[in-house]
Design an enzyme around this catalytic site. Structure first.
Site, PDB file in Angstrom:
ATOM      1  N   CYS A  38       0.837  -1.202   0.000  1.00  0.00           N
ATOM      2  CA  CYS A  38       0.000   0.000   0.000  1.00  0.00           C
ATOM      3  C   CYS A  38       0.872   1.252   0.000  1.00  0.00           C
ATOM      4  O   CYS A  38       2.056   1.202   0.317  1.00  0.00           O
ATOM      5  CB  CYS A  38      -0.886   0.046   1.255  1.00  0.00           C
ATOM      6  N   CYS A  42      -2.876   5.048   2.684  1.00  0.00           N
ATOM      7  CA  CYS A  42      -3.972   4.081   2.507  1.00  0.00           C
ATOM      8  C   CYS A  42      -4.919   4.122   3.700  1.00  0.00           C
ATOM      9  O   CYS A  42      -4.490   4.053   4.861  1.00  0.00           O
ATOM     10  CB  CYS A  42      -3.422   2.674   2.347  1.00  0.00           C
ATOM     11  N   ARG A  45      -7.324  -0.454   7.445  1.00  0.00           N
ATOM     12  CA  ARG A  45      -6.867  -0.699   8.828  1.00  0.00           C
ATOM     13  C   ARG A  45      -5.399  -1.118   8.825  1.00  0.00           C
ATOM     14  O   ARG A  45      -4.965  -1.913   8.000  1.00  0.00           O
ATOM     15  CB  ARG A  45      -7.726  -1.794   9.459  1.00  0.00           C
ATOM     16  N   ARG A  67       1.530  -7.882  -4.154  1.00  0.00           N
ATOM     17  CA  ARG A  67       0.662  -7.315  -5.188  1.00  0.00           C
ATOM     18  C   ARG A  67       0.042  -6.012  -4.673  1.00  0.00           C
ATOM     19  O   ARG A  67      -0.071  -5.800  -3.474  1.00  0.00           O
ATOM     20  CB  ARG A  67      -0.432  -8.308  -5.580  1.00  0.00           C
ATOM     21  N   CYS A  69      -2.403  -2.971  -3.582  1.00  0.00           N
ATOM     22  CA  CYS A  69      -3.686  -2.808  -2.892  1.00  0.00           C
ATOM     23  C   CYS A  69      -4.711  -2.232  -3.879  1.00  0.00           C
ATOM     24  O   CYS A  69      -4.437  -1.233  -4.561  1.00  0.00           O
ATOM     25  CB  CYS A  69      -3.507  -1.858  -1.708  1.00  0.00           C
ATOM     26  N   CYS A  72      -6.087   1.592  -2.290  1.00  0.00           N
ATOM     27  CA  CYS A  72      -5.313   2.840  -2.391  1.00  0.00           C
ATOM     28  C   CYS A  72      -4.544   2.971  -3.706  1.00  0.00           C
ATOM     29  O   CYS A  72      -4.026   4.048  -4.011  1.00  0.00           O
ATOM     30  CB  CYS A  72      -4.353   2.972  -1.213  1.00  0.00           C
TER      31      CYS A  72
END
Length: 345
Positions: A38, A42, A45, A67, A69, A72
């Site tokens: 991320c 982002c 949580r 990979r 996100c 975001c």
């Protein structure tokens, strides 16, 4: 190949915890338990710190098996900055106003989305940035051209009336006054006592035009040799008191009016400075990146030095990349004190 991280892990983690947008594009956060990476801002949580690792860019994270996100979209950071930089180049290359739809189309974005993206990156809208470029050309032409009207047309305005509606407001003074060292403008001044020393506070009827330590009336006479320089005034005393309050409690926004002008680049930097929250700092590189010109680090520092109203436009919140104070026209001790007050209060 994994790229080395430019930030220490504690700084990177703090940026992630704060969801600090200014760190987007500088690092990505990879989560081992989910296999996702991320950007720092982002909204998802946060995982536990022991479950994450930091990477310098998305490519490094992908090379490590992570990979992107889907929330975001960290891979779009570079694309966004390239788009803003391309849009700025388009605006700087033409004297005509470029509409939002045309500008967004040229860089491959939907108009409303690009409007938000451009403003977040530069602190101003595309239209405001374009108006600033025109005003910059007008200011330069007014200093080089014998005729004010000729200077207005040379700057790209379709008629003098358009300049008076737009450019003159941005310059803060009428074009003739700008050309003639403040002719026809009244500037009131006062020397105020602060805990950091005596401070010059000067203002036109529109707002503050000079705030500085260790200066007196002579500084105004040099900058505005043809203006009417007047000492004191009840209205100025009230304004000066609010400036002093900003010195003593720089974490509190006094919402002070200003009457300053600069180039489009300088004004974008000044707006970016005003966007830095009290108690936080940015590097000169981060400041340049914030307005879509990451390679203009030295120019960003110069723009900070050209700030006519420090404290009000908080250039003291900018440090060197290594965390050292960097330059400050009124001394690094004052800079350190202002930052300390923001963090304590």
């Amino acid at each position: 190949m994994t790229q080395p991280l430019a930030l220490d892990p504690d700084t990177a983690w703090a940026a992630f915890e704060a969801r600090d947008r200014s760190f987007d594009g500088r690092i990505v956060i990879a989560v081992r338990t989910t296999g996702i990476y991320c950007k720092p801002s982002c909204p998802a949580r946060h995982p536990r710190r022991e479950n994450i690792e930091f990477h310098a860019d998305p490519g490094s994270a992908r090379a490590a098996g992570f990979r992107a996100c889907l929330r975001c979209k960290p891979d779009e950071i570079g694309r966004d900055r390239v788009a803003v930089a391309r849009a700025i180049a388009v605006l700087e290359a033409t004297e005509d106003m470029v509409g939002l739809e045309e500008l967004a189309g040229q860089v491959g974005y939907a108009p409303h989305h690009f409007h938000r993206l451009f403003k977040r990156a530069t602190g101003v809208t595309p239209a405001a940035y374009a108006r600033g470029l025109k005003a910059e050309r007008a200011a330069r032409a007014l200093g080089e051209t014998a005729s004010v009207t000729a200077a207005i047309y040379e700057a790209g305005y379709s008629a003098p009336s358009r300049f008076y509606e737009d450019g003159a407001k941005r310059l803060g003074m009428s074009p003739s006054a700008w050309k003639n060292g403040g002719a026809g403008v009244t500037i009131r001044w006062i020397i105020a006592d602060t805990s950091l020393g005596k401070m010059l506070v000067a203002a036109t009827d529109k707002g503050l035009c000079r705030v500085s330590f260790d200066e007196d009336e002579m500084a105004l006479l040099l900058r505005f040799p043809k203006a009417e320089i007047v000492a004191g005034g009840a209205a100025l005393a009230d304004l000066a008191a609010r400036v002093v309050a900003s010195v003593e409690s720089p974490d509190r926004d006094q919402n002070l009016p200003i009457d300053v002008q600069g180039t489009a680049f300088q004004e974008a930097i000044w707006q970016a400075l005003r966007n830095i929250p009290p108690g936080e700092t940015r590097s000169y590189a981060e400041l340049a990146a914030a307005i879509g010109k990451p390679n203009a680090v030295r120019a960003a520092g110069t723009a900070c030095g050209a700030n006519h109203v420090p404290i009000v436009i908080p250039c003291h919140r900018v440090l060197r990349a290594d965390g050292s104070p960097g330059g400050y026209a009124y001394g690094t001790d004052r800079k350190a004190t202002l930052l300390r007050r923001e963090r304590i209060d």
